[in-house]
Motif scaffolding. Sequence first.
Motif, mmCIF file in Angstrom:
data_model
loop_
_atom_site.group_PDB
_atom_site.id
_atom_site.type_symbol
_atom_site.label_atom_id
_atom_site.label_comp_id
_atom_site.label_asym_id
_atom_site.label_seq_id
_atom_site.Cartn_x
_atom_site.Cartn_y
_atom_site.Cartn_z
ATOM 1 N N THR A 1 -95.173 -28.896 40.034
ATOM 2 C CA THR A 1 -94.515 -27.979 40.967
ATOM 3 C C THR A 1 -93.007 -28.035 40.806
ATOM 4 O O THR A 1 -92.317 -27.007 40.826
ATOM 5 N N ALA A 2 -92.485 -29.255 40.676
ATOM 6 C CA ALA A 2 -91.038 -29.409 40.505
ATOM 7 C C ALA A 2 -90.559 -28.722 39.229
ATOM 8 O O ALA A 2 -89.516 -28.063 39.215
ATOM 9 N N LEU B 1 -90.579 -25.003 39.915
ATOM 10 C CA LEU B 1 -89.436 -24.617 40.749
ATOM 11 C C LEU B 1 -88.130 -24.682 39.972
ATOM 12 O O LEU B 1 -87.258 -23.820 40.113
ATOM 13 N N LYS B 2 -87.996 -25.717 39.155
ATOM 14 C CA LYS B 2 -86.771 -25.845 38.361
ATOM 15 C C LYS B 2 -86.642 -24.676 37.377
ATOM 16 O O LYS B 2 -85.558 -24.123 37.177
ATOM 17 N N ALA C 1 -85.677 -21.671 39.338
ATOM 18 C CA ALA C 1 -84.266 -21.748 39.728
ATOM 19 C C ALA C 1 -83.354 -21.472 38.542
ATOM 20 O O ALA C 1 -82.341 -20.776 38.673
ATOM 21 N N LYS D 1 -82.739 -20.973 46.542
ATOM 22 C CA LYS D 1 -83.928 -21.498 45.839
ATOM 23 C C LYS D 1 -83.669 -22.894 45.299
ATOM 24 O O LYS D 1 -84.522 -23.770 45.329
ATOM 25 N N THR E 1 -83.888 -25.301 48.118
ATOM 26 C CA THR E 1 -85.309 -25.501 48.473
ATOM 27 C C THR E 1 -86.010 -26.425 47.478
ATOM 28 O O THR E 1 -86.787 -27.304 47.833
ATOM 29 N N PHE E 2 -85.733 -26.211 46.189
ATOM 30 C CA PHE E 2 -86.329 -27.084 45.140
ATOM 31 C C PHE E 2 -85.900 -28.543 45.312
ATOM 32 O O PHE E 2 -86.691 -29.468 45.227
ATOM 33 N N ASP E 3 -84.556 -28.746 45.595
ATOM 34 C CA ASP E 3 -84.079 -30.127 45.788
ATOM 35 C C ASP E 3 -84.784 -30.789 46.965
ATOM 36 O O ASP E 3 -85.185 -31.959 46.897
#
Length: 451
Positions: A273-274, A277-278, A281, A402, A405-407
């Motif tokens: 997921t990370a 998201l990265k 982003a 975004k 939110t990811f962090d």
Amino acid sequence: MSYQFLRVELFSRKGKSGRGTSFLFDEVERRPSASLHVPEPGEPVVVYGMDVPALRALHDTRADAARATTKAGKTRAVRSDQNTVAGVVLSYPTSMTEYRESADVRRDFERWEVRSVAWLREQYGDRLACVVRHEDESYPHLHAYVLPDVADAEMRASVLHPGFRAKSAVKDAGTQPGEDEKALNKRADAAYKAAMRSWLDDYHVKVSQPCGLTRLGPGKRRLTRAEWQAEKSQARALRTALDRASVVKSKVESFVQARRDETKSLVGTAETTAAALKAEADAAKADAARRLAEAAKATETAKAHADAAVREQRKARSMMSLVREETAKVRAASARLQRLPTMLRTMIDGFRVSKVAARVRAAVADEMERLREQALSAERRADAAYKQASAAEAARQKADDKVRTFDAALTETQAQRDAARREVQRLRPPEPTPAVSLGPGFGLRPTPGRR
């Protein structure tokens, strides 16, 4: 259940009282001439290694090829009375009737047999050549045969006997200061007994104790029947406790492994997921950067058009100034015509002024229209550039949201992973405490049945 029975013996080709290696192999193979003590000889069951005929052939071939070196440095065949094979007898204290009739007894015996073979492998390694089971006497029992190392050219089996090995080490070291030969022999005998006692204790801890067998019988220690029954009950209770501990350990290990796998799965999902998201982003940042570049370019273009429009407006104002100057000159010239009648002068002046004004207006009308169109176009391009810049700024703000939110999601995932690791550490069972021997001392009881 009763106490353990374990015995080791060495054999040579010549043997004692006719019990050499040939008789040894005939007996374990249940040949009639060597099995007179068995009413109904049965087929031996190979539990580990090679069968008896292969063992016999291997031993005889190696014994014929074995060579010893004399003190004079000459090589000769080894003596026929030199021990070349070790035999180990392990008996299980339950009758063959119970063994045949009770499935529980057979299950306990199989557990004891597996542990016994594993212990023999631990003791002798690749030197353990054969293990067979006999089921035709009073008690089920195992016969194990061990051959010396292949690298030993003299094929000496004495090193396979723990007592003889310890005794030889003391004898080879020689007497100590103030010690005579008799004292040396006494110390060597003590080393023999200590080594055998340690050998039997090791078997008890690793095999007999987990199987509910005691170390010694009641006779040598002169126990009463009640004391002996209590000791047997204690041995059975210890076996039950060890079995339960083994089951609990297995369940705990399974639970810990399941939690470990679950944690790995959660961590893997979080990392996936990370990463997604990265990537999203990064894509948003790249799109925002592209839009900002386009907006900057559009802004520069609009600014250039606005500058051009300003320059055109200044040019138009300059031309209007010239027109006003020409008009002023005409009026000044008209004022000097004082000699003509007033009406004629007025008509002429009016005609001239109108004509000049019409000429000027005709000259600058097209240019002013073109300037107005350029100014409107520059204003429209400036408005479009401002709108693009506003859209790019909004996209950049969305990309920043975004990223934040990811962090936050990554920080929460790391916290969950750390919590899962602490939970696994908390649930990990302590190392089991090594079992302690139930009884000291050394003793061998008579064979419960002829082997």
